[in-house]
Design a protein around this motif. Sequence first.
Motif, mmCIF file in Angstrom:
data_model
loop_
_atom_site.group_PDB
_atom_site.id
_atom_site.type_symbol
_atom_site.label_atom_id
_atom_site.label_comp_id
_atom_site.label_asym_id
_atom_site.label_seq_id
_atom_site.Cartn_x
_atom_site.Cartn_y
_atom_site.Cartn_z
ATOM 1 N N THR A 115 29.693 -7.680 16.389
ATOM 2 C CA THR A 115 31.141 -7.714 16.581
ATOM 3 C C THR A 115 31.630 -9.149 16.672
ATOM 4 O OG1 THR A 115 31.096 -5.594 17.745
ATOM 5 C CG2 THR A 115 33.057 -6.939 18.024
ATOM 6 N N SER A 116 32.743 -9.417 16.035
ATOM 7 C CA SER A 116 33.352 -10.740 16.020
ATOM 8 C C SER A 116 33.924 -11.094 17.384
ATOM 9 C CB SER A 116 34.487 -10.767 14.994
ATOM 10 O OG SER A 116 35.568 -9.942 15.458
ATOM 11 N N ASP A 117 34.470 -12.297 17.484
ATOM 12 C CA ASP A 117 35.302 -12.635 18.632
ATOM 13 C C ASP A 117 36.525 -11.713 18.643
ATOM 14 O OD1 ASP A 117 33.614 -14.719 19.308
ATOM 15 O OD2 ASP A 117 34.787 -16.211 18.198
ATOM 16 N N THR A 118 37.219 -11.680 19.772
ATOM 17 C CA THR A 118 38.476 -10.931 19.878
ATOM 18 C C THR A 118 39.628 -11.917 19.974
ATOM 19 O OG1 THR A 118 37.415 -9.052 20.977
ATOM 20 C CG2 THR A 118 39.794 -9.266 21.242
ATOM 21 N N TRP A 119 40.601 -11.773 19.077
ATOM 22 C CA TRP A 119 41.776 -12.645 19.081
ATOM 23 C C TRP A 119 43.014 -11.857 19.514
ATOM 24 C CZ3 TRP A 119 41.696 -16.068 13.990
ATOM 25 C CH2 TRP A 119 40.654 -16.997 14.104
ATOM 26 N N LEU A 120 43.953 -12.581 20.138
ATOM 27 C CA LEU A 120 45.227 -11.998 20.554
ATOM 28 C C LEU A 120 46.355 -12.568 19.701
ATOM 29 C CD1 LEU A 120 44.883 -12.367 24.450
ATOM 30 C CD2 LEU A 120 43.994 -10.550 22.987
ATOM 31 N N PHE A 121 47.384 -11.750 19.467
ATOM 32 C CA PHE A 121 48.569 -12.229 18.763
ATOM 33 C C PHE A 121 49.745 -11.330 19.102
ATOM 34 C CE2 PHE A 121 47.134 -8.876 16.014
ATOM 35 C CZ PHE A 121 48.269 -8.369 15.412
ATOM 36 N N TYR A 122 50.951 -11.843 18.886
ATOM 37 C CA TYR A 122 52.170 -11.041 18.966
ATOM 38 C C TYR A 122 52.627 -10.709 17.553
ATOM 39 C CZ TYR A 122 53.854 -10.726 23.790
ATOM 40 O OH TYR A 122 54.044 -10.371 25.102
ATOM 41 N N ASN A 123 52.934 -9.443 17.306
ATOM 42 C CA ASN A 123 53.563 -9.079 16.048
ATOM 43 C C ASN A 123 55.054 -9.352 16.181
ATOM 44 O OD1 ASN A 123 53.746 -8.101 13.434
ATOM 45 N ND2 ASN A 123 54.102 -5.995 14.111
ATOM 46 N N ALA A 124 55.589 -10.177 15.309
ATOM 47 C CA ALA A 124 56.965 -10.663 15.450
ATOM 48 C C ALA A 124 57.961 -9.519 15.550
ATOM 49 C CB ALA A 124 57.315 -11.570 14.276
ATOM 50 N N GLY A 125 58.939 -9.729 16.428
ATOM 51 C CA GLY A 125 60.048 -8.789 16.577
ATOM 52 C C GLY A 125 61.344 -9.560 16.589
ATOM 53 N N SER A 126 62.354 -8.996 17.220
ATOM 54 C CA SER A 126 63.670 -9.641 17.239
ATOM 55 C C SER A 126 63.778 -10.702 18.329
ATOM 56 C CB SER A 126 64.760 -8.585 17.444
ATOM 57 O OG SER A 126 64.558 -7.895 18.679
ATOM 58 N N GLN A 127 62.862 -10.692 19.303
ATOM 59 C CA GLN A 127 62.970 -11.645 20.400
ATOM 60 C C GLN A 127 62.614 -13.058 19.948
ATOM 61 O OE1 GLN A 127 60.582 -9.332 19.914
ATOM 62 N NE2 GLN A 127 59.086 -9.410 21.564
ATOM 63 N N THR A 128 63.157 -14.041 20.662
ATOM 64 C CA THR A 128 62.893 -15.445 20.331
ATOM 65 C C THR A 128 61.857 -16.070 21.247
ATOM 66 O OG1 THR A 128 64.759 -16.149 21.717
ATOM 67 C CG2 THR A 128 65.194 -15.787 19.365
ATOM 68 N N ASN A 129 61.521 -15.402 22.350
ATOM 69 C CA ASN A 129 60.417 -15.864 23.186
ATOM 70 C C ASN A 129 59.638 -14.640 23.659
ATOM 71 O OD1 ASN A 129 61.224 -15.208 26.183
ATOM 72 N ND2 ASN A 129 63.070 -16.110 25.258
ATOM 73 N N TYR A 130 58.393 -14.876 24.017
ATOM 74 C CA TYR A 130 57.492 -13.776 24.315
ATOM 75 C C TYR A 130 56.889 -13.915 25.704
ATOM 76 C CZ TYR A 130 57.662 -12.694 19.327
ATOM 77 O OH TYR A 130 58.088 -12.362 18.067
ATOM 78 N N ALA A 131 56.632 -12.762 26.306
ATOM 79 C CA ALA A 131 55.883 -12.759 27.566
ATOM 80 C C ALA A 131 54.464 -13.241 27.300
ATOM 81 C CB ALA A 131 55.852 -11.348 28.147
ATOM 82 N N PRO A 132 53.771 -13.731 28.323
ATOM 83 C CA PRO A 132 52.370 -14.115 28.134
ATOM 84 C C PRO A 132 51.544 -12.916 27.688
ATOM 85 C CG PRO A 132 53.209 -14.871 30.267
ATOM 86 C CD PRO A 132 54.228 -13.931 29.710
ATOM 87 N N PHE A 133 50.430 -13.184 27.013
ATOM 88 C CA PHE A 133 49.494 -12.111 26.724
ATOM 89 C C PHE A 133 48.931 -11.582 28.039
ATOM 90 C CE2 PHE A 133 49.151 -14.669 22.782
ATOM 91 C CZ PHE A 133 49.506 -13.682 21.859
ATOM 92 N N PRO A 134 48.670 -10.287 28.129
ATOM 93 C CA PRO A 134 48.000 -9.781 29.334
ATOM 94 C C PRO A 134 46.677 -10.509 29.556
ATOM 95 C CG PRO A 134 48.816 -7.974 27.987
ATOM 96 C CD PRO A 134 48.975 -9.212 27.162
ATOM 97 N N ALA A 135 46.403 -10.883 30.799
ATOM 98 C CA ALA A 135 45.155 -11.582 31.110
ATOM 99 C C ALA A 135 43.962 -10.721 30.706
ATOM 100 C CB ALA A 135 45.098 -11.916 32.599
ATOM 101 N N GLN A 136 42.912 -11.366 30.228
ATOM 102 C CA GLN A 136 41.706 -10.682 29.772
ATOM 103 C C GLN A 136 40.574 -10.932 30.769
ATOM 104 O OE1 GLN A 136 41.800 -8.882 26.459
ATOM 105 N NE2 GLN A 136 43.863 -9.120 27.303
ATOM 106 N N VAL A 137 39.859 -9.866 31.145
ATOM 107 C CA VAL A 137 38.779 -9.991 32.116
ATOM 108 C C VAL A 137 37.581 -10.688 31.480
ATOM 109 C CG1 VAL A 137 37.800 -7.729 31.572
ATOM 110 C CG2 VAL A 137 37.379 -8.750 33.811
ATOM 111 N N VAL A 138 36.949 -11.573 32.245
ATOM 112 C CA VAL A 138 35.684 -12.193 31.859
ATOM 113 C C VAL A 138 34.550 -11.584 32.674
ATOM 114 C CG1 VAL A 138 34.367 -14.345 31.746
ATOM 115 C CG2 VAL A 138 36.800 -14.334 31.140
ATOM 116 N N SER A 139 34.721 -11.594 34.003
ATOM 117 C CA SER A 139 33.731 -10.956 34.876
ATOM 118 C C SER A 139 34.363 -10.677 36.244
ATOM 119 C CB SER A 139 32.490 -11.842 35.032
ATOM 120 O OG SER A 139 32.781 -13.004 35.777
ATOM 121 N N PRO A 140 33.869 -9.638 36.913
ATOM 122 C CA PRO A 140 32.888 -8.660 36.448
ATOM 123 C C PRO A 140 33.453 -7.815 35.302
ATOM 124 C CG PRO A 140 33.157 -8.582 38.844
ATOM 125 C CD PRO A 140 34.301 -9.385 38.303
#
Length: 228
Positions: A115-140
């Motif tokens: 399996t590859s790395d996992t990348w995050l992105f926003y699919n563009a919409g009508s908004q001009t600014n975006y909320a942060p990406f949801p935090a991703q767990v590392v451990s545990p």
Amino acid sequence: MKQFLAILGVFVLLYSCSKSDDGPPAPEGANLVFPNENSECTTGVSINNALSQVTFEWSASANTDTYTLSVVNLDTNIPQTISTAATSASLSIEKGTPFSWSVTSRNSNTDQTATSDTWLFYNAGSQTNYAPFPAQVVSPVSGSTIQKSVSNEVTLEWTGSDVEDDIESFEVFFSDQNPPATSLGVLDPGTNTIDVGVLSDTVYYWRITTTDVQGNTSDSGIFDFRVF
């Protein structure tokens, strides 16, 4: 002469066995190409007010027959998958929404996958600014069982990212109750670990609220782990 032939036969047998034990080569992980990591994807073809079709691209990986593309809506945690022998695939996904994506390489001659790395992105919409990406767990790792330290602590670790790179803070909630409601405090954007006290034979729950400088927030969803 007979002794020489017997020894030679043994070597041939051992060599052939070692070759057969190796099995087919395992596939290697693909390198993701597009949509870019932690980016806003603006190239989707609009289908309607809610959806656009985005083409995902990755590089070919060795020893691979087919690829499985997995795209997860981070607001709902609902995945979409598609299998292909090509190094690209298109999916219709929600506009103005955060996604993660990854590719699994497969070979029909072996059960092993990569399996590859996992990348995050926003699919563009009508908004001009975006909320942060949801935090991703590392451990545990969520759902795992772990050993506490000699000081009866466990270290929580996560990553955070934002299209505008303007995260202002993380707030961690932690408890042995689900959902976790006890705040461990508001942490600066350079902090992505915190130590928590734990008891043996107990399941704990935690989540992270990420806030940017414009006041936009995202919720990581709830992670859990058990302590030995």
